[in-house]
Design a protein around this motif. Structure first.
Motif, PDB file in Angstrom:
ATOM      1  N   GLN A   1      -5.469  21.107  15.363  1.00  0.00           N
ATOM      2  CA  GLN A   1      -4.596  19.953  15.544  1.00  0.00           C
ATOM      3  C   GLN A   1      -3.307  20.243  16.306  1.00  0.00           C
ATOM      4  OE1 GLN A   1      -5.296  16.765  14.769  1.00  0.00           O
ATOM      5  NE2 GLN A   1      -7.318  17.475  14.173  1.00  0.00           N
TER       6      GLN A   1
ATOM      7  N   ALA B   1      -2.088  17.402  18.683  1.00  0.00           N
ATOM      8  CA  ALA B   1      -1.181  16.443  18.056  1.00  0.00           C
ATOM      9  C   ALA B   1       0.144  16.388  18.799  1.00  0.00           C
ATOM     10  CB  ALA B   1      -0.950  16.811  16.594  1.00  0.00           C
TER      11      ALA B   1
ATOM     12  N   ALA C   1       0.693   9.013  11.327  1.00  0.00           N
ATOM     13  CA  ALA C   1      -0.492   9.735  11.806  1.00  0.00           C
ATOM     14  C   ALA C   1      -0.402  11.205  11.441  1.00  0.00           C
ATOM     15  CB  ALA C   1      -0.627   9.561  13.319  1.00  0.00           C
TER      16      ALA C   1
ATOM     17  N   ARG D   1      -2.979  13.591   9.163  1.00  0.00           N
ATOM     18  CA  ARG D   1      -3.536  14.855   9.667  1.00  0.00           C
ATOM     19  C   ARG D   1      -3.195  16.012   8.746  1.00  0.00           C
ATOM     20  NH1 ARG D   1      -1.559  13.063  14.345  1.00  0.00           N
ATOM     21  NH2 ARG D   1       0.152  14.573  14.250  1.00  0.00           N
TER      22      ARG D   1
ATOM     23  N   GLN E   1      -8.464  12.306  16.736  1.00  0.00           N
ATOM     24  CA  GLN E   1      -7.546  11.168  16.705  1.00  0.00           C
ATOM     25  C   GLN E   1      -8.035   9.970  17.515  1.00  0.00           C
ATOM     26  OE1 GLN E   1      -3.249  12.176  16.695  1.00  0.00           O
ATOM     27  NE2 GLN E   1      -3.903  14.294  17.022  1.00  0.00           N
TER      28      GLN E   1
ATOM     29  N   VAL F   1      -7.165   6.999  15.413  1.00  0.00           N
ATOM     30  CA  VAL F   1      -5.774   6.671  15.116  1.00  0.00           C
ATOM     31  C   VAL F   1      -5.461   5.276  15.646  1.00  0.00           C
ATOM     32  CG1 VAL F   1      -3.371   7.198  15.712  1.00  0.00           C
ATOM     33  CG2 VAL F   1      -4.918   9.020  14.975  1.00  0.00           C
TER      34      VAL F   1
END
Length: 531
Positions: A311, A315, A354, A358, A410, A413
């Motif tokens: 991630q 991210a 978000a 995660r 994601q 998301v």
């Protein structure tokens, strides 16, 4: 530049980006593409090596595509990786290309070194006139109410910068976060990661990635070493005494310990040459806020995760693309006609929620991968080998695998509860909801069918009109483009944000609603002007 208190004061910049990793470079590109004057500073003299991240997710490639970097990224990437999963004496071979993801042109997990991503982003930024200023350290930063004030130190001396925004993309020990007085929720893991680049006897790099599941944790071998053929990544119980520099490579690991990790994992590979190694202490954490006035946090400065599901880099880039266009629009909007606070506040509301989700995902995955507790150790060492015959069957369920990739990368998301997600009148049925990611699809704009994301692969806001929709009001902002979809019957309209999420939709002409939404984000009806 003006003189102030015996120092040079720089004012010809809208966004000061602190940190030149993948997050900072992506943010600078996105803000610059949407009208902001950008400056990037980095305290390190050289690019950080070796890479810590090795996986690029489909959604990350999607959000970078409008910035014109995706083709260059893919030139040095493995978009069809194969993984050999070792479960006891059983080996399961699986591919990570051509997953069942019809709504993206990137239906694969991509293996690529973080340093290669940074090289492409920095080169693109330089081509657009923004050069990373290495060896430049942030000393202080503060919010002055109507702007930000920062003090920088470089080999040229000490300099003051006054600008609308400062963004901390400077990692877990963020100086911007400290200056902003933003607290941190976090705790260290009892496990650590071991990294090394090495050459192995009898294991050629074209054998593909290798994953070994054992009682003491997972061990990965990627054919992506920077100083040798293989990159080893292993989890183990923390040896202690590594300090608090979480996420950063620390002390070297002796070759004998690395060989022991390989032996314990069940591989017969022998180390021929050890080029580099380090132990990396880990934590999971989340900043209490992502914004304080004109100071913002993104990437590892705002959240840190375990390496599970890859991630970190992804991210951070998605934070950057979300925030970058908002800073660009806020910096170039007309004062008095555009209140940017709702737009700027939306970054924290969208991305912190978000990030929290995660955090739960990665914490659970890391527990299964690395915890030395009795249950996860038993699952890896005993249950997983027994279940190995069923793994190919599960991997053959393409829709199941695709859904897992959607969650990890994601693609799922959404920002439905954001103030930027607005439903017009009448509502448009059968289209993505405001806040949802816009899926890729085959569309016609008057000729042969094309992929929608390819047509939108440029910065700015995109208004998608159904076939019979009334034309929108004249757009004064060149960052707004209009596209009519001739294969989509109806009179509706969808407005797509620069980060690929739907911002506004309506089922028929709603000029007031559309103009209101464009004004909310600073895109219309007035043209962008420089204060």
């Amino acid at each position: 530049m003006v003189a102030h208190s015996g120092r040079d004061v720089t004012t010809a910049v809208d966004v000061l980006v602190v940190g030149a990793g993948t997050t900072g470079l992506s943010l600078a590109l996105q803000a610059h593409a949407h009208g902001a004057r950008v400056r990037v500073v980095e305290r390190r003299l050289e690019q950080f090596r070796p890479s810590r991240a090795l996986i690029v997710h489909p959604r990350t490639l999607e959000v970078l595509r409008p910035l014109g970097v995706t083709d260059a990224l893919l030139e040095s990437a493995d978009t069809a990786p194969r993984v050999h999963l070792h479960l006891g004496s059983r080996v399961v071979d699986t591919g990570l290309a051509d997953l069942a993801l019809p709504d993206t042109v990137f239906p694969h997990l991509t293996l690529m070194r973080q340093t290669d991503v940074e090289t492409v982003l920095a080169r693109t930024l330089a081509d657009r006139g923004v050069t990373v200023e290495r060896g430049t350290e942030l000393l202080t930063a503060r919010d002055d109410g109507d702007g930000a004030h920062a003090v920088l130190r470089s080999r040229h001396g000490v300099e003051e910068v006054r600008c609308p925004f400062v963004v901390g993309c400077d990692g877990p020990a963020s100086a911007v976060r400290t200056c902003a007085g933003i607290g941190w929720h976090g705790r260290p893991y009892a496990e650590e990661v071991v990294l090394s680049d090495l050459d192995l006897d009898g294991t050629p790099p074209d054998a593909g990635a290798q994953v070994f599941a054992g009682r003491r944790g997972l061990l990965f071998l990627f054919p992506l070493g920077e100083r040798a053929a293989w990159r080893l990544l292993a989890t183990r119980a923390s040896a202690g005494g590594a300090g608090r520099d979480f996420g950063q490579p620390g002390a070297a690991v002796p070759e004998a310990e690395l060989q022991r990790l390989l032996n314990d994992a069940g591989t017969t590979a022998r180390i021929e040459r050890l080029a580099w190694s380090a132990r990396v202490p880990l934590q999971c954490g989340l900043a209490r806020r992502f914004r304080r006035g004109r100071l913002f946090l993104a990437g590892d400065a705002a959240h840190t995760y375990s390496p599970a599901t890859g991630q970190g880099m992804n991210a951070g880039i998605q934070d950057a693309v979300n925030l970058g266009w908002k800073l660009g629009f806020a910096a170039s909007g007309s004062p008095g006609e555009f209140d940017a606070e709702v737009l700027l506040d939306s970054y924290e509301g969208e991305r912190r929620a978000a990030a929290h989700r995660r955090l739960l995902l990665t914490h659970t995955a890391f527990w299964a991968e690395a915890s030395t507790g009795q249950l996860p150790s038993w699952l890896r060492a005993v249950a997983a080998p027994r279940a190995a015959p069923a793994v190919p069957v599960l991997l053959g369920r393409r829709r199941l695998v695709a859904e897992a990739v959607r969650v990890i990368s994601q693609l799922r998301v959404n920002y439905r509860h954001s103030p930027l997600s607005v439903e017009g009148t009448p509502p448009l049925r059968g289209a993505p909801r405001p806040g949802d990611r816009l899926p890729d699809a085959a569309v016609s704009v008057g000729g042969p069918a094309q992929r929608l994301h390819g047509l939108l692969a440029r910065p700015g806001v995109h208004l998608l009109l159904q076939r019979d929709a009334a034309p929108p009001p004249d757009m004064a902002d060149p960052r707004v483009t209009v596209l009519r979809l001739w294969n989509s019957p109806g009179r509706g309209l969808v407005a797509v944000r620069p980060d690929g999420h739907v911002g506004f939709r309506c089922g028929a002409a709603d000029p007031a609603g559309l103009t209101g939404w464009l004004s909310l984000i600073g895109a219309a009806p007035f043209p962008p002007v420089r204060p």
